[in-house]
Design an enzyme around this catalytic site. Structure first.
Site, short mmCIF file in Angstrom:
data_model
loop_
_atom_site.label_atom_id
_atom_site.label_comp_id
_atom_site.label_asym_id
_atom_site.label_seq_id
_atom_site.Cartn_x
_atom_site.Cartn_y
_atom_site.Cartn_z
CE LYS A 74 -60.15 71.97 119.14
NZ LYS A 74 -58.70 71.93 118.96
CD GLN A 95 -55.80 72.78 120.87
OE1 GLN A 95 -56.61 71.95 120.47
NE2 GLN A 95 -55.84 74.04 120.49
CG ASP A 147 -56.17 68.62 114.28
OD1 ASP A 147 -57.09 69.45 114.20
OD2 ASP A 147 -55.39 68.56 115.25
N1 GUN Z 1 -54.44 74.92 117.72
C1 GUN Z 1 -55.08 75.93 117.11
N2 GUN Z 1 -55.92 75.44 116.15
C2 GUN Z 1 -55.76 74.10 116.17
C3 GUN Z 1 -56.36 73.04 115.43
O1 GUN Z 1 -57.19 73.22 114.54
N3 GUN Z 1 -55.96 71.79 115.76
C4 GUN Z 1 -55.04 71.56 116.73
N4 GUN Z 1 -54.69 70.30 116.96
N5 GUN Z 1 -54.47 72.51 117.43
C5 GUN Z 1 -54.85 73.77 117.16
#
Ligand code: GUN
Length: 283
Positions: A50, A94, A117
């Site tokens: 990311k 996350q 998100d």
């Molecule tokens: N963990 C797995 N997928 C995601 C996501 O799309 N966002 C976040 N914040 N954590 C994740």
């Protein structure tokens, strides 16, 4: 029929290039902060990807890594600081979080205007009420892929397999907003194969390796596989038995290289949208 393979990597690259162009034209760099608690190795890979993609597209991106024994109150205090920081447009914490931290409390602490998100109940409510807001990245990426695959959405019978907060439920809302007739099937659904077989558009998001067999797929269906499951052999597999579905579907996403790359591209798209909306710029 042999399905067209939907190249999510290429679609995501085009989307990221377009976003980079829009960011370059701004008088500021949209700010993204990714917060990671603990050292879950899969999360480490996601967070690095990311950050890398955000920096490459010209965003002001940084990862904040906290130890696994971080107290919930300390994480909430960090989120309050990021909420108040005018240089920060997007905050992503996350998941999963360590057991001493309540994920719901953390999600609700993020300013909904910075919730890239799209997990905050305010954004979930906006999506369900057809109001503008931030939309969860993975279902948003699926909608991009369906359009790329030439799906005719109005009136189409769509089946979403899985009812998670992150994928299944927002996916229902987005397909409904696009005028599909949507069924959400899940672990308590009677006759899952039969429900899937009725789908002109099938979105599988259950996290069970190759649950969807070839004979669950209608001739000519568009199949979007959200699953990323690591097998005992270390190989990644989707929720759909790809080789079995290939001769029946009209189009299908591979795993890896389908939905996965779109999720990061949509995170950047959300961060740009959040920056423009927060700073009251014309979009
Ligand atoms: N963990 C797995 N997928 C995601 C996501 O799309 N966002 C976040 N914040 N954590 C994740």
């Amino acid at each position: 029929m042999t399905a067209t393979i939907i190249d999510g990597k290429a679609v995501a690259e085009r989307l990221r290039a377009g976003l980079a162009g829009r960011v370059a034209a701004l008088p500021f760099r949209p700010g993204l902060r990714v917060v990671r608690v603990g050292d879950d190795p899969a999360s480490g890979v996601y967070v690095r990807n990311k950050d890398r993609a955000a920096l490459a597209a010209g965003f002001d991106s940084a990862t904040i890594a906290l130890p696994a024994d971080t107290r919930e109150s300390d994480l909430l205090a960090l989120i309050a600081r990021l909420n108040a920081d005018p240089a920060v447009d997007g905050i992503l914490v996350q998941l999963p979080l360590p057991p001493q931290i309540r994920a719901d409390a953390v999600i609700e602490a993020v300013d909904p205007e910075k919730d890239v998100d799209g997990f905050h109940p305010v954004n979930a409510g906006r999506l369900a009420s057809r109001q503008p807001g931030l939309v969860p990245c993975t279902p948003k990426g699926v909608m991009h892929l369906l359009r790329e695959a030439g799906a005719r959405l109005p009136g189409a019978r769509a089946v979403v397999l899985g009812r998670s907060q992150i994928v299944g439920r927002p996916m229902l809302q987005l397909l409904l907003a696009a005028d599909c007739t949507v069924t959400v099937a899940h672990s308590r659904t009677r006759d899952l194969p039969g429900e899937c077989r009725r789908a002109e558009i099938l979105v599988a998001a259950v996290g069970q390796s190759e649950l969807v067999r070839g004979d669950w797929v209608a001739e000519g269906a568009i199949v979007i596989d959200v699953g990323i499951n690591r097998g005992p052999d270390g190989k990644l597999r989707g929720d759909v038995a790809f080789a079995e579905a290939l001769p029946r579907a009209a189009a299908i996403t591979p795993v890896p290289g389908g939905v996965g790359p779109m999720t990061i591209a949509c995170l950047l798209e959300n961060t740009l949208e959040a920056a423009i909306a927060r700073r009251r710029l014309p979009s």
